[in-house]
Design a protein around this motif. Structure first.
Motif, PDB file in Angstrom:
ATOM      1  N   GLN A 108       8.755  14.793  36.909  1.00 17.25           N
ATOM      2  CA  GLN A 108       7.555  14.003  36.660  1.00 17.25           C
ATOM      3  C   GLN A 108       6.432  14.403  37.618  1.00 17.25           C
ATOM      4  O   GLN A 108       6.669  15.019  38.655  1.00 17.25           O
ATOM      5  CB  GLN A 108       7.860  12.505  36.862  1.00 17.25           C
ATOM      6  N   ARG A 109       5.203  14.021  37.262  1.00 16.12           N
ATOM      7  CA  ARG A 109       4.071  14.172  38.173  1.00 16.12           C
ATOM      8  C   ARG A 109       3.488  12.789  38.451  1.00 16.12           C
ATOM      9  O   ARG A 109       3.474  11.917  37.582  1.00 16.12           O
ATOM     10  CB  ARG A 109       2.996  15.083  37.590  1.00 16.12           C
ATOM     11  N   VAL A 110       3.060  12.578  39.649  1.00 13.00           N
ATOM     12  CA  VAL A 110       2.431  11.308  40.029  1.00 13.00           C
ATOM     13  C   VAL A 110       0.998  11.319  39.491  1.00 13.00           C
ATOM     14  O   VAL A 110       0.205  12.196  39.830  1.00 13.00           O
ATOM     15  CB  VAL A 110       2.425  11.122  41.557  1.00 13.00           C
ATOM     16  N   THR A 111       0.693  10.348  38.642  1.00  8.20           N
ATOM     17  CA  THR A 111      -0.636  10.306  38.029  1.00  8.20           C
ATOM     18  C   THR A 111      -1.567   9.314  38.721  1.00  8.20           C
ATOM     19  O   THR A 111      -2.786   9.486  38.695  1.00  8.20           O
ATOM     20  CB  THR A 111      -0.537   9.926  36.539  1.00  8.20           C
ATOM     21  N   ASP A 112      -1.002   8.261  39.313  1.00  2.00           N
ATOM     22  CA  ASP A 112      -1.833   7.224  39.930  1.00  2.00           C
ATOM     23  C   ASP A 112      -1.106   6.644  41.134  1.00  2.00           C
ATOM     24  O   ASP A 112       0.125   6.524  41.134  1.00  2.00           O
ATOM     25  CB  ASP A 112      -2.102   6.074  38.944  1.00  2.00           C
ATOM     26  N   THR A 113      -1.877   6.259  42.143  1.00  2.00           N
ATOM     27  CA  THR A 113      -1.342   5.467  43.242  1.00  2.00           C
ATOM     28  C   THR A 113      -2.193   4.205  43.365  1.00  2.00           C
ATOM     29  O   THR A 113      -3.396   4.233  43.073  1.00  2.00           O
ATOM     30  CB  THR A 113      -1.349   6.239  44.571  1.00  2.00           C
ATOM     31  N   TYR A 114      -1.570   3.097  43.777  1.00  2.00           N
ATOM     32  CA  TYR A 114      -2.248   1.797  43.740  1.00  2.00           C
ATOM     33  C   TYR A 114      -2.391   1.158  45.116  1.00  2.00           C
ATOM     34  O   TYR A 114      -3.438   0.618  45.444  1.00  2.00           O
ATOM     35  CB  TYR A 114      -1.497   0.838  42.810  1.00  2.00           C
ATOM     36  N   ARG A 115      -1.388   1.184  45.919  1.00  2.00           N
ATOM     37  CA  ARG A 115      -1.445   0.637  47.276  1.00  2.00           C
ATOM     38  C   ARG A 115      -1.264   1.817  48.226  1.00  2.00           C
ATOM     39  O   ARG A 115      -0.138   2.254  48.476  1.00  2.00           O
ATOM     40  CB  ARG A 115      -0.359  -0.419  47.468  1.00  2.00           C
ATOM     41  N   GLU A 116      -2.378   2.358  48.711  1.00  2.00           N
ATOM     42  CA  GLU A 116      -2.355   3.636  49.416  1.00  2.00           C
ATOM     43  C   GLU A 116      -1.457   3.623  50.637  1.00  2.00           C
ATOM     44  O   GLU A 116      -0.744   4.593  50.902  1.00  2.00           O
ATOM     45  CB  GLU A 116      -3.788   4.037  49.811  1.00  2.00           C
ATOM     46  N   GLU A 117      -1.480   2.511  51.400  1.00  2.00           N
ATOM     47  CA  GLU A 117      -0.670   2.488  52.621  1.00  2.00           C
ATOM     48  C   GLU A 117       0.825   2.520  52.289  1.00  2.00           C
ATOM     49  O   GLU A 117       1.619   3.144  53.008  1.00  2.00           O
ATOM     50  CB  GLU A 117      -1.010   1.256  53.473  1.00  2.00           C
ATOM     51  N   VAL A 118       1.192   1.881  51.168  1.00  2.00           N
ATOM     52  CA  VAL A 118       2.602   1.903  50.768  1.00  2.00           C
ATOM     53  C   VAL A 118       2.957   3.267  50.192  1.00  2.00           C
ATOM     54  O   VAL A 118       4.031   3.821  50.472  1.00  2.00           O
ATOM     55  CB  VAL A 118       2.901   0.789  49.743  1.00  2.00           C
ATOM     56  N   ALA A 119       2.074   3.830  49.357  1.00  2.00           N
ATOM     57  CA  ALA A 119       2.302   5.162  48.800  1.00  2.00           C
ATOM     58  C   ALA A 119       2.472   6.179  49.919  1.00  2.00           C
ATOM     59  O   ALA A 119       3.348   7.062  49.847  1.00  2.00           O
ATOM     60  CB  ALA A 119       1.156   5.558  47.868  1.00  2.00           C
ATOM     61  N   ASP A 120       1.665   6.060  50.968  1.00  2.00           N
ATOM     62  CA  ASP A 120       1.803   6.980  52.111  1.00  2.00           C
ATOM     63  C   ASP A 120       3.169   6.817  52.767  1.00  2.00           C
ATOM     64  O   ASP A 120       3.815   7.802  53.140  1.00  2.00           O
ATOM     65  CB  ASP A 120       0.697   6.712  53.138  1.00  2.00           C
ATOM     66  N   ALA A 121       3.600   5.565  52.926  1.00  2.00           N
ATOM     67  CA  ALA A 121       4.902   5.319  53.551  1.00  2.00           C
ATOM     68  C   ALA A 121       6.033   5.885  52.696  1.00  2.00           C
ATOM     69  O   ALA A 121       7.050   6.349  53.216  1.00  2.00           O
ATOM     70  CB  ALA A 121       5.107   3.819  53.770  1.00  2.00           C
ATOM     71  N   PHE A 122       5.841   5.858  51.382  1.00  2.00           N
ATOM     72  CA  PHE A 122       6.847   6.406  50.472  1.00  2.00           C
ATOM     73  C   PHE A 122       6.733   7.926  50.350  1.00  2.00           C
ATOM     74  O   PHE A 122       7.617   8.571  49.778  1.00  2.00           O
ATOM     75  CB  PHE A 122       6.692   5.790  49.081  1.00  2.00           C
ATOM     76  N   GLY A 123       5.614   8.501  50.840  1.00  2.00           N
ATOM     77  CA  GLY A 123       5.420   9.941  50.729  1.00  2.00           C
ATOM     78  C   GLY A 123       4.982  10.384  49.359  1.00  2.00           C
ATOM     79  O   GLY A 123       5.335  11.472  48.900  1.00  2.00           O
ATOM     80  N   LEU A 124       4.181   9.536  48.664  1.00  2.00           N
ATOM     81  CA  LEU A 124       3.725   9.843  47.312  1.00  2.00           C
ATOM     82  C   LEU A 124       2.212  10.009  47.292  1.00  2.00           C
ATOM     83  O   LEU A 124       1.470   9.261  47.945  1.00  2.00           O
ATOM     84  CB  LEU A 124       4.120   8.706  46.350  1.00  2.00           C
ATOM     85  N   GLN A 125       1.747  10.995  46.514  1.00  2.00           N
ATOM     86  CA  GLN A 125       0.321  11.189  46.309  1.00  2.00           C
ATOM     87  C   GLN A 125       0.087  11.735  44.905  1.00  2.00           C
ATOM     88  O   GLN A 125       0.991  12.275  44.281  1.00  2.00           O
ATOM     89  CB  GLN A 125      -0.250  12.155  47.356  1.00  2.00           C
ATOM     90  N   GLU A 126      -1.119  11.564  44.411  1.00  2.00           N
ATOM     91  CA  GLU A 126      -1.432  11.970  43.040  1.00  2.00           C
ATOM     92  C   GLU A 126      -1.240  13.462  42.851  1.00  2.00           C
ATOM     93  O   GLU A 126      -1.535  14.264  43.751  1.00  2.00           O
ATOM     94  CB  GLU A 126      -2.856  11.539  42.682  1.00  2.00           C
ATOM     95  N   ASP A 127      -0.744  13.831  41.681  1.00  2.00           N
ATOM     96  CA  ASP A 127      -0.500  15.199  41.229  1.00  2.00           C
ATOM     97  C   ASP A 127       0.783  15.803  41.826  1.00  2.00           C
ATOM     98  O   ASP A 127       1.111  16.955  41.549  1.00  2.00           O
ATOM     99  CB  ASP A 127      -1.684  16.123  41.548  1.00  2.00           C
ATOM    100  N   GLN A 128       1.514  15.013  42.608  1.00  5.79           N
ATOM    101  CA  GLN A 128       2.756  15.489  43.220  1.00  5.79           C
ATOM    102  C   GLN A 128       3.877  15.527  42.180  1.00  5.79           C
ATOM    103  O   GLN A 128       3.929  14.705  41.263  1.00  5.79           O
ATOM    104  CB  GLN A 128       3.136  14.537  44.362  1.00  5.79           C
ATOM    105  N   ILE A 129       4.805  16.479  42.292  1.00  5.74           N
ATOM    106  CA  ILE A 129       5.973  16.576  41.429  1.00  5.74           C
ATOM    107  C   ILE A 129       7.141  15.820  42.070  1.00  5.74           C
ATOM    108  O   ILE A 129       7.440  16.003  43.256  1.00  5.74           O
ATOM    109  CB  ILE A 129       6.361  18.044  41.187  1.00  5.74           C
ATOM    110  N   VAL A 130       7.772  14.958  41.273  1.00  6.18           N
ATOM    111  CA  VAL A 130       8.969  14.241  41.714  1.00  6.18           C
ATOM    112  C   VAL A 130      10.030  14.399  40.618  1.00  6.18           C
ATOM    113  O   VAL A 130       9.739  14.832  39.502  1.00  6.18           O
ATOM    114  CB  VAL A 130       8.681  12.743  41.961  1.00  6.18           C
ATOM    115  N   VAL A 131      11.258  14.048  40.936  1.00  5.89           N
ATOM    116  CA  VAL A 131      12.360  14.130  39.969  1.00  5.89           C
ATOM    117  C   VAL A 131      13.053  12.773  39.926  1.00  5.89           C
ATOM    118  O   VAL A 131      13.414  12.213  40.969  1.00  5.89           O
ATOM    119  CB  VAL A 131      13.382  15.219  40.351  1.00  5.89           C
ATOM    120  N   LEU A 132      13.223  12.247  38.718  1.00  4.24           N
ATOM    121  CA  LEU A 132      13.895  10.963  38.526  1.00  4.24           C
ATOM    122  C   LEU A 132      15.263  11.222  37.893  1.00  4.24           C
ATOM    123  O   LEU A 132      15.368  11.945  36.893  1.00  4.24           O
ATOM    124  CB  LEU A 132      13.049  10.073  37.610  1.00  4.24           C
TER     125      LEU A 132
END
Length: 863
Positions: A589-613
Motif C-alpha cells: 500500500q501507499r500512504v495517501t493521507d495523514t491526519y494527526r501529524e504528531e501521531v503519524a510521526d511517532a508511528f513513522g508514517l508519511q504521505e506517499d510512503q510504501i507500507v505492507v499490510l
C-alpha cells in the motif's frame, strides 16, 4: 462459483426435492430451504448457474450421507462455512436429514368454487375471492398451506362458533400463525391457560397454548376441505377424498401435520431399538366404520409413499359420558430403513420437538445400520476366505474385530444380520451427546473425502441473508493484521507492481490446505505454540524490534500447548507461514493521507510512503481448536446453551476446568497466528530485498509498525461501575484500541496510543488509527477490526466474476491483484464490503479509535 453436479438434490419448499440441473427453467419461481439456525425457512432462488465440467469430490459422513461438490464449495460447520478443500476426515459438518419427497407437478383440478358456497352469505364468498381462494385449485400455493392446516386441525383443532382453534406448543403455533397469515387471514395472538386433567384417576395440571382465527370464511374453508365439525369422536369424517388425486409431496403435507398432532414421538423399546410410532383414534361405536376407514385411508397413503405400516388394531372399547367408544391404532413398521424413510420424508410438521427427535433417531439409525453393514461384510468375507481354504486363525488376523464374531460367522451360529458391537452407544447415550438445531440440522463427522472426476456443475443463490441451502442433506455457502513500514515511496514502486506481486505470490504460500514457509516437527510446534514470536526471532525469522512492536510482544504467556489437540497440531504443522484463503491477504500500500501529524510521526508514517499490510490468522490449527472445544462445550454445558439467545454464543462458564483449558489452547493458537504473520513478514522482507536489490532492514527500513490481534478473548482489568474488575473481553469482529498512557501499549507508542489497523476492501484502502481516549469507557478498549462484509461469499460469487474484478482494479485503480482462483477475487470484490471511510469516521467521532493515516492498495495477493 459453480459447485454441485447435476444429480444433486436440492430441498425446496413444502418438503419437495429436485435435482439442481432440473431447476434451470423454473428457478425464479422456486424457493429453496435455508437452515438459519433458528428455523428452516423457504427462500426465493434468485440465481442459477451452470458451467463446464470441473473436478468434484465426494464427502461422506459417519452416517453414510454423501454429497459431491467442487473443492471451493462451502459447507456449514460449527465454525461457520468452510470450503470443501479445507475440510478433513474427522471434521464435523451440518446435515439436514429431512430430505422430503421428489418434486412433481400436481394434476390440476378445482377443489372449490363458488358453487360450493351457494348457501353462504355473499360477503363470505367475496372474502374468499378477495384472497384468491376461490376458485381453489390443486396447483395453488395457498392450497399447500391449507393442506397442512386442515391436517393439523383434524388432529388437534376445534371450532367454536365462527372461531377456528389450534392447540399446540408456542413455537409450533407460530408456524400455524404464519400459514394462516400467508393465505390472507389474521391469526390471533397465542393464548395460554391452566387446564386440569384426569387420566386413570390421576389429576394433573398443564398449560394449554392455543391460537385462533375468527374469520367465518376461514372456518368454512377448512370444513369444505375436510376438517371435521363438532366433536370428532361423534363425527363420521374420513380422510379427504381429494388426497387420492394429489402429488405425493402434497399428501405428505396433510399426513405430517396430522401426525404432528396425533402420532407418538420416536422412542425406544430397548437400549438400541425403537417402538413403532403410532396413532390412536377414538370414535363412538355408531361411527366405528368411519373411524376405521379414516385410519385405513391414512395407512394407504403412507403405503403409496413407500412407508410400511403395522396392521390396524381395535385396541379397546370404553364407556364414556357420550356413549361407548372404540379405539383404533396403527404404527409405522420398525424396520430401520422404513423408519428412516418416514422420519425424512413425512415426519411431524407443526411439532418441532417431535421432528427434532425424529432427526436424532434418523441419524442414530443411519449410524447403527452403517456399522451393522460393515460387520455383515466382514462376516461374508470371512466365510468366503474359509471356503477358499484359509485357516480360521489367519482369518481372525485379517480383521480388526473380536475373534468371537469371526467364529460365529464361520460356524453358522448367527441367524440374520449381525448386531452392533457391544460398545455401540445406546440411543439415550447418543441422544445426550447429539444436539439437533431448531432448523433440524445436526452435525456428523466426515469419514472420507474422495475425488470423483470431472462433471458439469451448477449452483443457485437464495435471497435469505443466511445464504445457504440444503443439497443432498448437507447444509452448503482467528485472525489479525500487521503493518510493515518501508522508506520506499510510491514512485519507487511504480512500473514494478507486476514484478512485485508475482514475486510475493511465488514466495508466500497461499490458498487452502497445506504448504507453509516452515514445516514444523512436534518439538517445533510445541515451541511455536508456547513462545510465539520469540521462537521466530530466535530462529532467524525476525529482528528484536519486531517483539517491541507486537501486541503482547508476540507472546501470550497463558498459552498451554498441551490443551491443543494432536489433530489441531497436525493441521497447523505444514501451514506455518501461509496466507490461507478468504479475506486473508498480503497487500502493498501507499500512504495517501495523514491526519494527526504528531501521531503519524511517532508511528513513522508519511504521505506517499510504501507500507505492507498482512492479514491472516491461525489457519487450520485455530479452526480445529475451536471445533474441538465447541464439541466439548455442547456436551458438558448443554443446559447453558439452551438458555442462550443464540447458539453462536456457546461458551464454557468462567472458572470451569473446560474454560481454563480452552483459554490456554486459544492463547496457544494466538501465538501460532503471530508466528504465521511473522514468517510471512520475513519472506516479504526477502522479496523486497530481491526486487529492489537492497538489504530490507538496513537499506529499506522494513520495520514492523504494529501487529494487533483480531477475534480473540483476553483476560483484562477494566473499570466497571467505579470498581476494577478482571474480565474476559471477547473481541469478535473487533480489535484492541488502548489509549495513550495505558501500561499495555508498547513503550514506543505509549505517549500517543496503541496503533490500530483497520483493513478495507482491496479497492478502497485501509486506515491506521490510534486508541482513542474514550475507548476504555465506551468499548472496553476496542474498536472495529475492519470494514465488514455487506454480502456473503456465496452471494459475492453470484454477483461478481473474478476475472472482471481483477481487470477493473488494474485498469481503473492501478491495483494489481493475484490469487489462487478467480472465485477468491470475486468473494473479496470491493462492492462486497462496507464503506471503510464511514466505519472509521464513526470510530473517530466516538473517540475510541482516532484517525492517523489512510493507505491505498498498490498490489495484493490472496489465497
Amino acid at each position: 462459483m459453480n459447485c454441485l453436479p447435476g444429480d444433486t438434490d436440492v430441498l425446496l419448499s413444502h418438503g419437495r426435492r429436485r435435482r439442481i440441473e432440473g431447476l434451470w427453467d423454473r428457478f425464479e419461481d422456486e424457493s429453496a430451504v435455508v437452515a438459519t439456525g433458528d428455523d428452516a425457512v423457504a427462500s426465493d432462488i434468485r440465481l442459477f448457474t451452470m458451467s463446464k465440467p470441473e473436478t468434484v469430490y465426494e464427502v461422506e459422513t459417519e452416517t453414510g450421507d454423501t454429497v459431491e461438490a467442487t473443492a471451493d464449495h462451502p459447507f456449514k460447520t460449527a465454525d461457520g462455512m468452510v470450503e470443501l478443500d479445507d475440510l478433513e476426515e474427522g471434521d464435523d459438518v451440518y446435515l439436514h436429514p429431512f430430505e422430503g419427497l421428489q418434486d412433481e407437478t400436481p394434476p390440476e383440478f378445482t377443489l372449490l368454487d363458488e358453487s360450493d358456497f351457494e348457501e353462504e352469505n355473499p360477503q363470505l364468498v367475496r372474502a374468499l375471492k378477495d384472497r384468491d381462494l376461490l376458485p381453489l385449485k390443486s396447483t395453488d400455493e395457498a392450497f399447500n398451506r391449507l393442506l397442512k392446516l386442515v391436517g393439523y386441525h383434524t388432529g388437534d383443532g376445534s371450532f367454536s362458533g365462527n372461531q377456528s382453534w389450534f392447540y399446540g406448543e408456542p413455537k409450533d403455533l407460530e408456524r400455524i400463525q404464519e400459514d394462516i397469515a400467508a393465505i390472507g387471514f389474521d391469526p390471533s395472538r397465542i393464548y395460554e391457560r391452566e387446564r386440569n386433567h384426569e387420566i386413570d384417576g390421576n389429576s394433573f395440571e398443564r398449560v394449554e397454548y392455543s391460537a385462533r382465527s375468527t374469520a367465518k370464511s376461514f372456518r368454512k374453508l377448512l370444513v369444505k376441505l375436510g376438517a371435521p365439525e363438532g366433536r370428532k369422536v361423534e363425527s363420521g369424517f374420513t380422510a379427504p377424498e381429494y388426497l387420492d388425486r394429489l402429488a405425493d409431496w402434497q399428501k405428505a403435507l396433510y399426513l405430517s401435520t396430522f401426525f404432528g398432532a396425533e402420532m407418538s414421538a420416536p422412542d425406544t423399546v430397548s437400549a438400541k431399538n425403537f417402538y413403532a410410532p403410532s396413532v390412536s383414534h377414538n370414535r363412538l361405536v355408531a361411527e366405528r366404520d368411519a373411524g376405521e376407514t379414516f385410519l385405513r385411508d391414512l395407512m394407504t397413503h403412507l403405503n403409496d409413499l413407500g412407508i410400511s405400516t403395522n396392521a390396524l388394531e381395535e385396541v379397546e372399547r370404553t364407556e364414556t359420558t357420550v356413549g361407548e367408544t372404540v379405539r383404533f391404532r396403527f404404527g409405522i413398521s420398525t424396520d430401520p430403513d422404513n423408519l428412516i424413510r418416514f422420519f425424512t420424508t413425512v415426519g411431524y410438521r407443526y411439532a418441532r420437538e417431535k421432528q427434532k427427535e425424529a432427526i436424532a433417531a434418523t441419524q442414530y439409525l443411519k449410524h447403527k445400520e452403517r456399522v451393522i453393514d460393515a460387520r455383515a461384510r466382514i462376516a461374508e468375507e470371512a466365510r468366503a476366505l474359509a471356503d477358499g481354504g484359509v485357516a480360521p486363525k489367519e482369518i481372525k488376523k485379517r480383521f480388526d474385530i473380536n475373534d468371537r464374531f469371526v467364529e460365529r460367522s464361520l460356524y453358522g451360529e448367527r441367524d440374520g444380520r449381525p448386531r452392533p458391537p457391544a460398545d455401540f452407544p445406546d440411543y439415550d447415550e447418543y441422544r445426550d451427546e447429539t444436539i439437533v438445531q431448531d432448523d433440524l440440522s445436526v452435525t456428523a463427522e466426515v469419514v472420507d473425502i474422495a475425488e470423483r472426476g470431472e462433471k458439469p456443475v451448477y449452483d443457485i443463490g437464495v435471497t435469505h441473508d443466511a445464504h445457504n441451502f440444503v443439497a443432498d442433506g448437507f447444509v452448503v455457502s482467528n485472525c489479525g493484521v500487521r503493518m510493515v513500514k518501508t522508506n520506499l515511496t510510491y514512485e519507487d514502486v511504480r512500473g514494478r507492481e507486476r514484478e512485485l506481486v508475482d514475486a510475493l505470490f511465488d514466495a508466500v504460500p497461499t490458498g487452502l490446505g497445506g504448504g507453509g514457509i516452515v514445516q514444523a516437527d512436534s518439538d517445533t510446534m510445541g515451541d511455536i505454540l508456547e513462545y510465539g514470536v520469540e521462537w521466530a526471532v530466535e530462529n532467524g525469522y525476525g529482528i528484536e524490534s519486531d517483539l517491541d512492536h507486537c501486541e503482547d510482544e508476540g507472546r501470550r504467556p497463558d498459552a498451554r500447548p498441551e490443551f491443543v489437540s494432536q489433530k489441531a497440531k497436525d493441521r497447523g504443522r505444514n501451514q506455518v507461514g501461509s496466507l490461507g484463503s478468504g479475506n486473508h491477504f498480503l497487500e502493498v500500500q501507499r500512504v495517501t493521507d495523514t491526519y494527526r501529524e504528531e501521531v503519524a510521526d511517532a508511528f513513522g508514517l508519511q504521505e506517499d510512503q510504501i507500507v505492507v499490510l498482512i492479514h491472516c490468522g491461525s489457519r487450520g490449527l485455530g479452526h480445529q481448536t475451536c471445533t474441538d472445544y465447541l464439541r466439548d462445550i455442547e456436551q458438558e454445558h448443554a443446559d447453558l446453551l439452551e438458555s442462550l439467545p443464540d447458539t453462536e454464543l456457546a461458551a464454557a462458564p468462567a472458572g470451569s476446568e473446560l474454560a481454563h483449558e480452552y483459554y490456554g489452547a486459544m492463547c496457544a493458537a494466538i501465538n501460532f497466528a503471530w508466528v504465521n504473520r511473522q514468517l510471512i513478514m520475513h519472506r516479504t522482507r526477502e522479496v523486497f530485498g530481491d526486487v529492489f536489490d537492497a538489504d530490507p532492514v538496513e537499506d529499506l527500513d522494513m520495520e514492523l509498525l504494529y501487529d494487533v490481534a483480531h477475534n480473540i478473548a483476553k483476560r483484562e482489568t477494566h473499570d466497571v461501575d467505579g470498581e476494577d474488575r478482571e474480565l474476559f473481553v471477547h473481541r469478535k469482529g473487533a480489535t484492541r484500541a488502548f489509549p495513550a498512557g495505558h501500561e499495555e501499549v508498547p513503550a514506543a507508542y505509549r505517549d500517543v496510543g496503541q496503533p490500530v489497523i483497520i483493513p478495507g476492501s482491496m479497492g478502497a484502502g485501509s486506515y491506521v488509527l490510534r486508541g482513542g481516549e474514550n475507548s476504555m469507557d465506551v468499548s472496553f478498549g476496542s474498536t472495529a477490526h475492519g470494514a465488514g462484509r455487506l454480502m456473503s461469499r456465496t452471494a459475492a460469487k453470484q454477483e461478481y466474476w473474478g476475472g472482471d474484478v481483477q481487470d477493473d482494479l488494474e485498469e481503473q485503480n492501478e491495483i494489481y491483484v493475484k490469487a489462487e482462483s478467480g472465485a477468491t477475487i470475486a468473494e473479496e470484490a470491493p462492492g462486497v464490503y462496507k464503506d471503510v471511510d464511514e466505519v472509521v469516521r464513526v470510530s473517530d467521532a466516538l473517540g475510541i479509535g482516532d484517525k492517523v493515516a489512510r493507505t491505498y492498495p498498490v498490489c495484493n495477493i490472496k489465497g
